[in-house]
Design an enzyme around this catalytic site. Structure first.
Site, PDB file in Angstrom:
ATOM      1  N   LYS A   1       6.089   6.772   1.172  1.00 52.72           N
ATOM      2  CA  LYS A   1       5.066   7.598   0.506  1.00 52.72           C
ATOM      3  C   LYS A   1       5.385   9.070   0.749  1.00 52.72           C
ATOM      4  O   LYS A   1       5.759   9.459   1.871  1.00 52.72           O
ATOM      5  CB  LYS A   1       3.680   7.249   1.063  1.00 52.72           C
ATOM      6  CG  LYS A   1       2.530   7.992   0.374  1.00 52.72           C
ATOM      7  CD  LYS A   1       1.176   7.566   0.941  1.00 52.72           C
ATOM      8  CE  LYS A   1       0.013   8.292   0.291  1.00 52.72           C
ATOM      9  NZ  LYS A   1      -1.295   7.936   0.866  1.00 52.72           N
TER      10      LYS A   1
ATOM     11  N   SER B   1      -4.798   6.497  -2.511  1.00 54.04           N
ATOM     12  CA  SER B   1      -3.825   7.469  -2.953  1.00 54.04           C
ATOM     13  C   SER B   1      -2.392   6.952  -2.963  1.00 54.04           C
ATOM     14  O   SER B   1      -1.537   7.553  -3.614  1.00 54.04           O
ATOM     15  CB  SER B   1      -3.893   8.706  -2.055  1.00 54.04           C
ATOM     16  OG  SER B   1      -3.516   8.391  -0.729  1.00 54.04           O
TER      17      SER B   1
ATOM     18  N   SER C   1      -6.474   4.262   1.357  1.00 50.14           N
ATOM     19  CA  SER C   1      -5.316   4.569   0.518  1.00 50.14           C
ATOM     20  C   SER C   1      -4.180   3.573   0.571  1.00 50.14           C
ATOM     21  O   SER C   1      -3.299   3.623  -0.285  1.00 50.14           O
ATOM     22  CB  SER C   1      -4.763   5.943   0.870  1.00 50.14           C
ATOM     23  OG  SER C   1      -5.495   6.911   0.187  1.00 50.14           O
TER      24      SER C   1
HETATM   25  N1  GLN Z   1      -9.943   7.631  -1.713  1.00 49.92           N
HETATM   26  C1  GLN Z   1     -10.196   8.261  -0.460  1.00 49.92           C
HETATM   27  C2  GLN Z   1     -10.171   9.761  -0.635  1.00 49.92           C
HETATM   28  O1  GLN Z   1     -10.029  10.169  -1.729  1.00 49.92           O
HETATM   29  C3  GLN Z   1      -9.204   7.807   0.572  1.00 49.92           C
HETATM   30  C4  GLN Z   1      -7.883   8.439   0.444  1.00 49.92           C
HETATM   31  C5  GLN Z   1      -6.938   8.053   1.546  1.00 49.92           C
HETATM   32  O2  GLN Z   1      -7.116   7.042   2.222  1.00 49.92           O
HETATM   33  N2  GLN Z   1      -5.952   8.899   1.763  1.00 49.92           N
HETATM   34  O3  GLN Z   1     -10.272  10.501   0.282  1.00 49.92           O
END
Ligand code: GLN
Length: 487
Positions: free
Chosen positions: A80, A155, A179
């Site tokens: 990632k 994400s 994410s």
């Molecule tokens: N969807 C969550 C956010 O927007 C989690 C994102 C993540 O785990 N990096 O913060």
């Protein structure tokens, strides 16, 4: 073996590499060819470094011949783009880092290289890991391989797509509020977020430092155990990493779950849960019961406060972490700025996308004098109550079972103009990060539209082994992980 090399799992490919039946170059080339053929439609990679991948493959070949091997030697992986890789561009899917080539490796990158893994490239994501759909990438959305009109989740959307579409053998990613687990669920693969402190975050670009954790996205639970083994463990370079013995996770595979207690938090099965997701999860619970597990009803009474608590703490920490992108130290700098204030203002407003700017503003507000007590401090107090809910529930059972997401993947564009609706889609994943506990997402069905559905298992602090045990028992008795998107 007649199946194409890219479609194998790490567990299947590893003995073939060790016995010299296939070479790392062949596997790497198979993945690179597949990326070239398909990623134009999926946009799962932001950077592919074919030349370096093939060089790493040749080095892995030498290692395999010398017998100095691990289960990951010669295995092409995708990283990632929030985890730094020496010499390999790391953008966090942001304009502000679009040309950033890190001078050092994250601890997980170094560990994986040390194990002989091959880096194919860096995967697409929401900018700075802020989002649930991968639509916040400055380099375009990634597409769900099961239906390209749908989001892959976020994400870590690119990582989940790359694994689901066989564009790599596995991926490491980050999970701040879901994410890893949420995109894994939407793409029909296995996502694992370890306990806060289990895996070093040195070299993980910080988002919400009290929540961030690195984990894995893989084709099955065996691969999850193998990849987690390679990255887990204490690191003096990360003061939040914990000096605890890392068990041999492979020993949790192929174990029975007779008599094991699985908690069902009633708050995770209420209104707003899509009927098809509810049915698939219920069927998964029936499977677990048929394997001898005992279901116990538990309660997590502060569940209603999870989304609000997370969306105060995460943006507050993000606003502080992102202060370093000032156009001076590294990354994008507005060439037109005439003085320091203009440099800060213009660099940051041009360099950051809309969601990142929204979070910086929300977070700065929540931390500012006069509001800190009412917002950040209050959220931190509620967080303690949420953590205690989990400790009480997990005192009565070994793991909890819940849906990963309230609905299957939604359409690209459906929620972009409604940040609250987007935030609500994280309702079942945020709490594990607030509590610091480990969680895994495993495929447990397909919707009538052919979109994957995930089952989430949550465990006690540092008890990753039991999650792997239960997830693997489920996987051995089901076929969902074998389903592949038609591409
Ligand atoms: N969807 C969550 C956010 O927007 C989690 C994102 C993540 O785990 N990096 O913060």
């Amino acid at each position: 073996m007649s199946e194409p090399l890219y479609s194998l799992t790490i567990g299947q490919l590893s003995p073939l590499l060790h016995q010299g039946e296939v070479s790392p170059q062949e596997v790497t080339q198979a993945c690179l060819d597949r990326i070239a053929a398909l990623d134009g439609q999926l946009n799962s990679y932001l950077t592919v470094d074919a030349e370096s991948a093939l060089t790493q493959a040749r080095q892995a070949e030498t290692r395999l011949r010398s017998g100095e091997v691990t289960p990951l030697t010669g295995m092409p992986l995708a990283i990632k783009d929030v985890i730094v890789t020496q010499g390999l561009r790391t953008t966090c899917a942001s304009r502000i880092l679009s040309n950033f080539v890190p001078p050092y490796d994250a601890t997980v990158s170094a560990k994986l290289r040390g194990a002989g893994a091959i880096f194919l490239g860096k995967t697409n994501m929401d900018e700075f890991a802020m989002g649930s759909s991968n639509e916040n990438s400055s380099f375009g959305a990634a597409h769900n391989p099961w239906n390209r009109d749908y989001i892959p989740g976020g994400s870590s959307g690119g990582s989940a797509v790359a694994v689901a579409a066989d564009l790599c053998l596995g991926s490491v990613a980050s999970d701040t509020g879901g994410s890893i687990r949420q995109p894994a669920a939407h793409c029909g693969v296995v996502g694992f977020k370890p306990t806060y402190g289990r895996v070093s975050r040195f070299g993980l670009v910080a988002f919400g430092s009290s929540l961030d954790q690195i984990g894995t996205i893989t084709k099955d639970v065996t691969d999850c155990a193998l990849l987690l083994q390679a990255i887990a463990g204490y690191d003096p370079k990360d003061s939040t990493s914990v000096n605890l013995l890392v068990p041999d996770y492979a020993q949790s595979l192929n174990q029975e779950i007779w008599g094991l207690k699985i908690g069902i938090p009633q708050e995770y099965y209420g209104a707003g849960l899509d009927a098809e997701v509810a049915a698939a999860v219920q069927q998964a619970l029936d499977t677990l019961t048929s394997l001898g597990a005992e279901l116990v009803e538990v309660s997590l009474p502060h569940t209603d406060y999870v989304v609000a608590t997370y969306y105060l703490i995460a943006p507050a920490e993000a606003s502080s972490n992102l202060a370093r992108y000032d156009g001076v130290k590294y990354g994008y700098r507005d060439p037109e700025a005439k003085n320091l204030l203009e440099l800060y203002n213009q660099t940051r407003s041009q360099g950051f996308g809309a969601e990142v700017r929204r979070r910086i503003m929300l977070g700065t507000y929540a931390l500012s004098a006069g509001y800190y007590e009412a917002y950040y401090q209050k959220a931190s107090q509620v967080r303690t109550l949420i953590r205690r809910d989990f400790e009480a529930a997990l005192a009565r059972c070994a793991v909890l079972a819940t849906p990963v997401t309230p609905t299957p993947a939604f359409r690209i564009g459906e929620k972009v103009d409604d940040p609250l609706a987007m935030y609500m889609s994280d309702i079942f994943t945020l709490s594990a990060n607030l509590a610091g506990i480990p969680g895994i997402s495993v495929p447990c069905g397909l919707s009538s539209q052919g979109l994957p559905i995930g089952l989430q298992l949550l465990g006690r602090h540092f008890d990753e082994a039991t999650l792997i045990q239960v997830a693997h028992a489920f996987e051995r008795h089901t076929d969902f992980h074998r389903a592949k998107p038609r591409l």
